[in-house]
Design an enzyme around this catalytic site. Structure first.
Site, PDB file in Angstrom:
ATOM      1  N   CYS A  23       0.853  -1.182   0.000  1.00  0.00           N
ATOM      2  CA  CYS A  23       0.000   0.000   0.000  1.00  0.00           C
ATOM      3  C   CYS A  23       0.890   1.234   0.000  1.00  0.00           C
ATOM      4  O   CYS A  23       2.086   1.149   0.236  1.00  0.00           O
ATOM      5  CB  CYS A  23      -0.902   0.011   1.231  1.00  0.00           C
ATOM      6  SG  CYS A  23      -1.874  -1.487   1.440  1.00  0.00           S
TER       7      CYS A  23
ATOM      8  N   ARG B 226       1.457   1.343  -6.106  1.00  0.00           N
ATOM      9  CA  ARG B 226       1.604   0.436  -4.975  1.00  0.00           C
ATOM     10  C   ARG B 226       0.280  -0.206  -4.568  1.00  0.00           C
ATOM     11  O   ARG B 226       0.269  -1.120  -3.730  1.00  0.00           O
ATOM     12  CB  ARG B 226       2.183   1.188  -3.769  1.00  0.00           C
ATOM     13  CG  ARG B 226       3.557   1.772  -3.998  1.00  0.00           C
ATOM     14  CD  ARG B 226       4.037   2.501  -2.759  1.00  0.00           C
ATOM     15  NE  ARG B 226       4.255   1.591  -1.656  1.00  0.00           N
ATOM     16  CZ  ARG B 226       5.415   1.010  -1.375  1.00  0.00           C
ATOM     17  NH1 ARG B 226       6.464   1.264  -2.116  1.00  0.00           N
ATOM     18  NH2 ARG B 226       5.529   0.205  -0.351  1.00  0.00           N
TER      19      ARG B 226
ATOM     20  N   TRP C 158      -3.751  -1.802  -1.409  1.00  0.00           N
ATOM     21  CA  TRP C 158      -3.802  -3.117  -2.056  1.00  0.00           C
ATOM     22  C   TRP C 158      -4.238  -4.093  -0.983  1.00  0.00           C
ATOM     23  O   TRP C 158      -3.561  -4.284   0.018  1.00  0.00           O
ATOM     24  CB  TRP C 158      -2.430  -3.494  -2.619  1.00  0.00           C
ATOM     25  CG  TRP C 158      -2.450  -4.742  -3.445  1.00  0.00           C
ATOM     26  CD1 TRP C 158      -2.714  -4.843  -4.784  1.00  0.00           C
ATOM     27  CD2 TRP C 158      -2.190  -6.084  -2.993  1.00  0.00           C
ATOM     28  NE1 TRP C 158      -2.628  -6.153  -5.189  1.00  0.00           N
ATOM     29  CE2 TRP C 158      -2.314  -6.936  -4.117  1.00  0.00           C
ATOM     30  CE3 TRP C 158      -1.858  -6.642  -1.760  1.00  0.00           C
ATOM     31  CZ2 TRP C 158      -2.116  -8.316  -4.040  1.00  0.00           C
ATOM     32  CZ3 TRP C 158      -1.679  -8.022  -1.676  1.00  0.00           C
ATOM     33  CH2 TRP C 158      -1.802  -8.830  -2.805  1.00  0.00           C
TER      34      TRP C 158
ATOM     35  N   ASN D   5       0.720   0.201   6.013  1.00  0.00           N
ATOM     36  CA  ASN D   5       1.179  -0.700   4.957  1.00  0.00           C
ATOM     37  C   ASN D   5       1.837  -1.889   5.636  1.00  0.00           C
ATOM     38  O   ASN D   5       2.793  -1.724   6.397  1.00  0.00           O
ATOM     39  CB  ASN D   5       2.183   0.020   4.041  1.00  0.00           C
ATOM     40  CG  ASN D   5       2.819  -0.920   3.033  1.00  0.00           C
ATOM     41  OD1 ASN D   5       2.226  -1.929   2.645  1.00  0.00           O
ATOM     42  ND2 ASN D   5       4.034  -0.597   2.610  1.00  0.00           N
ATOM     43  N   GLY D   6       1.331  -3.092   5.386  1.00  0.00           N
ATOM     44  CA  GLY D   6       1.897  -4.279   6.010  1.00  0.00           C
ATOM     45  C   GLY D   6       0.811  -5.212   6.510  1.00  0.00           C
ATOM     46  O   GLY D   6      -0.357  -5.107   6.115  1.00  0.00           O
TER      47      GLY D   6
ATOM     48  N   GLU E 102      10.136 -14.437 -19.040  1.00  0.00           N
ATOM     49  CA  GLU E 102       9.818 -13.029 -18.808  1.00  0.00           C
ATOM     50  C   GLU E 102       8.779 -12.525 -19.804  1.00  0.00           C
ATOM     51  O   GLU E 102       7.869 -11.775 -19.444  1.00  0.00           O
ATOM     52  CB  GLU E 102      11.104 -12.189 -18.888  1.00  0.00           C
ATOM     53  CG  GLU E 102      10.906 -10.686 -18.786  1.00  0.00           C
ATOM     54  CD  GLU E 102      10.293 -10.228 -17.473  1.00  0.00           C
ATOM     55  OE1 GLU E 102       9.891  -9.050 -17.402  1.00  0.00           O
ATOM     56  OE2 GLU E 102      10.203 -11.028 -16.524  1.00  0.00           O
TER      57      GLU E 102
ATOM     58  N   LYS F 143       5.075 -10.988 -18.790  1.00  0.00           N
ATOM     59  CA  LYS F 143       4.609  -9.658 -19.188  1.00  0.00           C
ATOM     60  C   LYS F 143       3.213  -9.744 -19.820  1.00  0.00           C
ATOM     61  O   LYS F 143       2.345  -8.916 -19.545  1.00  0.00           O
ATOM     62  CB  LYS F 143       5.585  -9.023 -20.189  1.00  0.00           C
ATOM     63  CG  LYS F 143       6.846  -8.498 -19.550  1.00  0.00           C
ATOM     64  CD  LYS F 143       6.553  -7.285 -18.681  1.00  0.00           C
ATOM     65  CE  LYS F 143       7.561  -7.153 -17.571  1.00  0.00           C
ATOM     66  NZ  LYS F 143       7.479  -8.137 -16.500  1.00  0.00           N
TER      67      LYS F 143
ATOM     68  N   GLU G 254       0.665 -10.443 -17.055  1.00  0.00           N
ATOM     69  CA  GLU G 254       0.491  -9.352 -16.095  1.00  0.00           C
ATOM     70  C   GLU G 254      -0.444  -8.270 -16.608  1.00  0.00           C
ATOM     71  O   GLU G 254      -1.285  -7.769 -15.861  1.00  0.00           O
ATOM     72  CB  GLU G 254       1.850  -8.708 -15.792  1.00  0.00           C
ATOM     73  CG  GLU G 254       2.724  -9.498 -14.848  1.00  0.00           C
ATOM     74  CD  GLU G 254       4.037  -8.786 -14.584  1.00  0.00           C
ATOM     75  OE1 GLU G 254       4.445  -8.717 -13.413  1.00  0.00           O
ATOM     76  OE2 GLU G 254       4.658  -8.284 -15.541  1.00  0.00           O
TER      77      GLU G 254
ATOM     78  N   HIS H  15       7.668 -32.555 -24.120  1.00  0.00           N
ATOM     79  CA  HIS H  15       7.347 -33.263 -22.884  1.00  0.00           C
ATOM     80  C   HIS H  15       6.065 -32.734 -22.247  1.00  0.00           C
ATOM     81  O   HIS H  15       5.932 -32.704 -21.017  1.00  0.00           O
ATOM     82  CB  HIS H  15       8.513 -33.143 -21.901  1.00  0.00           C
ATOM     83  CG  HIS H  15       9.756 -33.813 -22.376  1.00  0.00           C
ATOM     84  ND1 HIS H  15      10.019 -35.151 -22.176  1.00  0.00           N
ATOM     85  CD2 HIS H  15      10.809 -33.324 -23.081  1.00  0.00           C
ATOM     86  CE1 HIS H  15      11.181 -35.458 -22.719  1.00  0.00           C
ATOM     87  NE2 HIS H  15      11.683 -34.371 -23.273  1.00  0.00           N
TER      88      HIS H  15
ATOM     89  N   LYS I  17       3.128  -2.811  -7.332  1.00  0.00           N
ATOM     90  CA  LYS I  17       4.515  -2.728  -7.757  1.00  0.00           C
ATOM     91  C   LYS I  17       5.471  -3.315  -6.736  1.00  0.00           C
ATOM     92  O   LYS I  17       6.383  -4.062  -7.080  1.00  0.00           O
ATOM     93  CB  LYS I  17       4.873  -1.251  -8.011  1.00  0.00           C
ATOM     94  CG  LYS I  17       6.273  -1.031  -8.555  1.00  0.00           C
ATOM     95  CD  LYS I  17       6.393  -1.543  -9.974  1.00  0.00           C
ATOM     96  CE  LYS I  17       7.741  -1.262 -10.561  1.00  0.00           C
ATOM     97  NZ  LYS I  17       7.867  -1.851 -11.901  1.00  0.00           N
TER      98      LYS I  17
END
Length: 613
Positions: A2, A27, A74, A100-101, A486, A490, A493, A509, A608
Site C-alpha cells: 500500500c 503500490r 492493495w 502498509n503491512g 519473462e 509480461k 500481467e 514433454h 509494484k
C-alpha cells in the site's frame, strides 16, 4: 504493498496528499482515503477504487487543514470497499491511522479488545492497531508517540504506519518494521511517505527510517526519532539525486511505454563508471571490496521474485558460463521455508527493484544468520535491502512507475553481466580477447536497443494478430529461456491472457499437446549455439498448425521462410542476447494489452512493491 502519504506544513494538506497518492498508486489501487485535521476537527474520507474516485468525493466536501495522512490500498485483510479503506479511526474518533503491512497477531488482539467493549467496523488488521493505540493512550493518559511505541511492542508482523491525533493537531507519528517509510524535510514542513516520489517536488532532503524506529514530526519541535526501546536515534539526512521529470509520462500514453523507451539510457546508466572498455576492465566497488570472498566462494545463491527471478536465471547462465562459479537461483518466497544449507563460504545475492520485497528481505536475514556474504542488486536508493546487505550495486534506472517491470529488468541483467565479467577477469576463466570482445559489444547494446525500438509499429501489427487468442506459448533455449519466461509473464500481467514460458526442448514433454491453430508460439531463435535445434522446434509447431512469431538475428532467412511473423534484432554475442531479445517481447505485451483495453500501468490485482508475504 500500500502507499502512505503524510503532510504537515503551511500548504493545503489535501492537495499535497492527493498528489502524493497519485504518485504512489502503483503500490495499490483497490481503494484510497485521507484524514485531515483542521484545528481540532478530524475529517476522514475514503472510497473504493482509484484515487480519482477519492478526488470526486473530496470535491463535494470542504475540509481544509494543513495536517493529514492518506493511503492507497492493495487489499490483504478484508475485501476492497469503502469500509475497509484506510485511514481507520479509533473508537473514540480521536485517532486516525494508515498502514502498509500485515499485523499477524491481529485476531488475538481483536478478541481481547472486543472483550473490553471495543466495536470494530471493518475486517482489517489495521483497525485493530488503531484501537490498541487508543486503549493504551487512554489507560495511561499518554502522548501519541508513547502510546504508539507501547502498542507496537505488542504487535507481530510488518508495518509502516502514520498516525494523527485530534487532540494534538501539531504532530504526525510514523513508524516502520519491514515496510518502507521515509521522512521528507522541507522548508517549514514535513512529509511522510512509502517512498520519496510523493514529495520530490517539495524537497529532496530525506531520512529513511530503519526497522523499529518511530518518528515524530512537528512544526514546533521538528523531527525526533526513537526506537521501540525508547532510545533516541540521530536522523541521517540524505539529499536525493532525482528529478521530478522522471515521475511524469512526458508525452507517452503510459508509463510502461515510456520506461520501455528509456532503456537505451538506463542500460547505459547501469554501465556508467563500471564498464571501462578502453581500459579493458570492469570496476564494481561493492564486488571488488569482497573480491576474495567471491572468487573463493563454494557457490553463489541468487534470491528474487517475479521479474527479478528471471533476471537471476540469466545471471546464473552468465556467472557459470563466464566465471565458472556454481550458481543456484531460488524463489525468495520458498528459500527460507525449506531449511536451506548455507555456510560462510556461500554468497547470497538478492535482486529487487524496490529493495523492499518482503520475501527477499527474509531470505537475506536467514543468509546473514548463517554467515553468508550478502549482496544486493536494487534500484531504490536507501531501500531496506540496500541497507541490510554487506555490499551491493544500484541499477540507476530511475523511478519505475509501471507495475510491469521493464527497464529494471534490463538494468538488473546489465549489472549481472558486469558482475560475471568482473569475476571472469579475476579468475582468468575467459581469454583476454573474448573479455575485450564482450566489453566492446556490451558498450554497443544501448544503440542496438534503439534500433529494436524503431520496429515498434511492426510489433504493434503483430500484437493485433494475437490479441484475441486465449493462450500463448513462449520458447527459448540457453540464455533465452529466462527471456521466454519473462515474455510470458509480461503478457499475463498486463493483458490477462494465459501464457507460459518453456525451454524449447521441453515442448515435446507436454506443452506440444496444446498447440493448434489458435496457439501463437513466440520463439527466441537468436542462439547461435543451438540454432538448428531451434529451427527444428519451429518446424514441430508448424506441423501442428501453430502460428509462429520468431525473434531472430538480423538477416536470418531460414526461419523467416517458415515463420508467420519475424522480429529481427541486431546481432550480438550470445551472453548479451537477453538485453536485446526481451525488448520486442515488452513491446508485444504492451500493445496486446492496449488493444484489449487493459489498464497497462495498473493491472488488476497487482502492486509494484510486494512488501508483505
Amino acid at each position: 504493498m500500500c502507499g502512505i502519504v503524510g503532510y504537515i506544513g503551511p500548504k493545503s494538506a489535501e492537495k499535497v496528499i492527493i498528489k502524493g497518492l497519485e504518485r504512489l498508486e502503483y503500490r495499490g489501487y483497490d481503494s484510497a482515503g485521507i484524514a485531515l485535521l483542521n484545528g481540532d476537527e478530524l475529517n476522514v474520507y475514503k472510497k473504493q477504487g482509484k484515487v480519482s474516485q477519492l478526488k470526486k468525493l473530496l470535491a463535494k466536501n470542504d475540509s481544509g487543514g494543513h495536517l493529514g495522512i492518506g493511503h492507497t490500498r492493495w487489499a490483504t485483510h478484508g475485501e476492497p470497499n469503502d469500509v475497509n479503506a484506510h485511514p481507520h479511526e479509533s473508537g473514540n474518533r480521536r485517532l486516525a491511522l494508515v498502514h502498509n503491512g500485515i499485523i499477524e497477531n491481529y485476531a488475538v488482539l481483536k478478541n481481547a479488545l472486543k472483550a473490553e467493549g471495543h466495536v470494530f467496523e471493518s475486517d482489517t488488521d489495521t483497525e485493530v492497531l488503531v484501537h490498541l493505540i487508543e486503549k493504551i493512550q487512554d489507560e495511561g493518559n499518554l502522548t501519541l508517540a508513547k502510546a504508539v511505541r507501547l502498542a507496537l511492542s505488542r504487535v507481530d508482523g510488518a508495518y509502516a504506519i502514520a498516525v494523527i491525533d485530534r487532540n494534538n493537531p501539531d504532530i504526525i507519528v510514523g513508524a516502520r518494521k519491514a515496510s518502507p517509510l521515509v521522512v521528507g524535510i522541507g522548508d517549514g514542513e514535513f512529509f511522510l511517505a512509502s517512498d520519496a516520489t510523493p514529495f520530490l517536488e517539495h524537497t529532496k532532503k530525506v531520512v529513511y527510517l530503519d526497522d523499529n524506529q518511530i518518528a515524530t514530526v512537528s512544526l514546533a519541535d521538528g523531527l525526533h526519532i526513537r526506537n521501540t526501546n525508547n532510545e533516541k536515534q540521530p536522523p541521517f539526512i540524505q539529499t536525493l539525486d532525482l528529478q521530478i521529470e522522471a515521475l511524469e509520462k512526458n508525452g507517452y500514453d503510459h508509463f510502461m511505454l515510456k520506461e520501455i523507451y528509456e532503456q537505451p539510457q538506463t542500460i547505459e546508466d547501469a554501465m556508467r563508471g563500471r564498464l571501462m572498455a578502453q581500459e579493458n576492465r570492469v570496476r564494481m566497488s561493492g564486488l571488488d571490496e569482497y573480491a576474495n570472498r567471491f572468487i573463493r566462494a563454494n557457490r553463489i545463491i541468487i534470491v528474487a521474485c517475479g521479474t527479478s527471478w528471471h533476471s537471476a536465471l540469466i545471471g546464473e547462465y552468465l556467472i557459470e558460463d563466464l566465471a565458472r562459479i556454481p550458481v543456484e537461483v531460488e524463489y525468495a518466497s520458498e528459500f527460507r521455508y525449506r531449511n536451506p544449507i548455507l555456510s560462510e563460504n556461500d554468497i547470497v545475492i538478492a535482486i529487487s527493484q524496490s529493495g523492499e520485497t518482503a520475501d527477499t528481505l527474509a531470505a537475506l536475514e536467514l543468509a546473514k544468520s548463517k554467515g553468508a556474504l550478502t549482496y544486493g542488486i536494487v534500484n531504490s536508493v536507501g531501500s531496506s535491502i540496500a541497507r541490510l546487505t554487506d555490499a551491493g550495486s544500484y541499477i540507476h534506472a530511475g523511478p519505475e512507475i509501471g507495475v510491469a517491470s521493464t527497464k529494471a529488468f534490463t538494468g538488473q541483467v546489465t549489472l549481472l553481466t558486469l558482475m560475471a565479467l568482473n569475476m571472469a577477469k579475476k579468475l582468468s576463466t575467459i581469454s583476454n580477447t573474448y573479455f575485450h570482445t564482450l566489453l566492446a559489444e556490451l558498450e554497443r547494446i544501448p544503440t542496438k536497443v534503439k534500433e529494436i525500438l524503431e520496429e515498434n509499429e511492426a510489433i504493434k501489427y503483430i500484437a493485433g494478430e494475437i490479441q484475441d487468442r486465449p493462450n500463448a506459448l513462449y520458447l527459448g533455449r540457453g540464455y533465452n529461456f529466462p527471456v521466454a519466461l519473462e515474455g510470458a509473464l509480461k503478457l499475463k500481467e498486463i493483458s490477462y491472457l494465459h501464457a507460459e514460458g518453456y525451454p524449447a526442448a521441453e515442448m515435446k514433454h507436454g506443452p506440444i499437446a496444446l498447440i493448434d491453430e489458435n496457439m501463437p508460439v513466440i520463439v527466441m531463435a537468436t542462439n547461435k549455439s543451438a540454432y538448428e535445434k531451434v529451427v527444428s522446434n519451429v518446424q514441430e509447431v508448424i506441423a501442428r498448425k501453430g502460428s509462429v512469431i520468431a525473434i531472430v538475428n538480423q538477416g536470418d532467412q531460414e526461419i523467416r521462410a517458415i515463420a508467420d511473423h519475424v522480429i529481427e534484432i541486431p546481432d550480438t554475442e550470445e551472453p548479451l542476447t537477453p538485453l536485446l531479445s526481451v525488448i520486442p517481447l515488452q513491446l508485444l505485451s504492451y500493445h496486446v494489452a492496449v488493444l484489449r483495453g487493459c489498464n497497462v500501468d495498473q493491472p488488476r490485482n497487482l502492486a509494484k512493491s510486494v512488501t508483505v508475504e
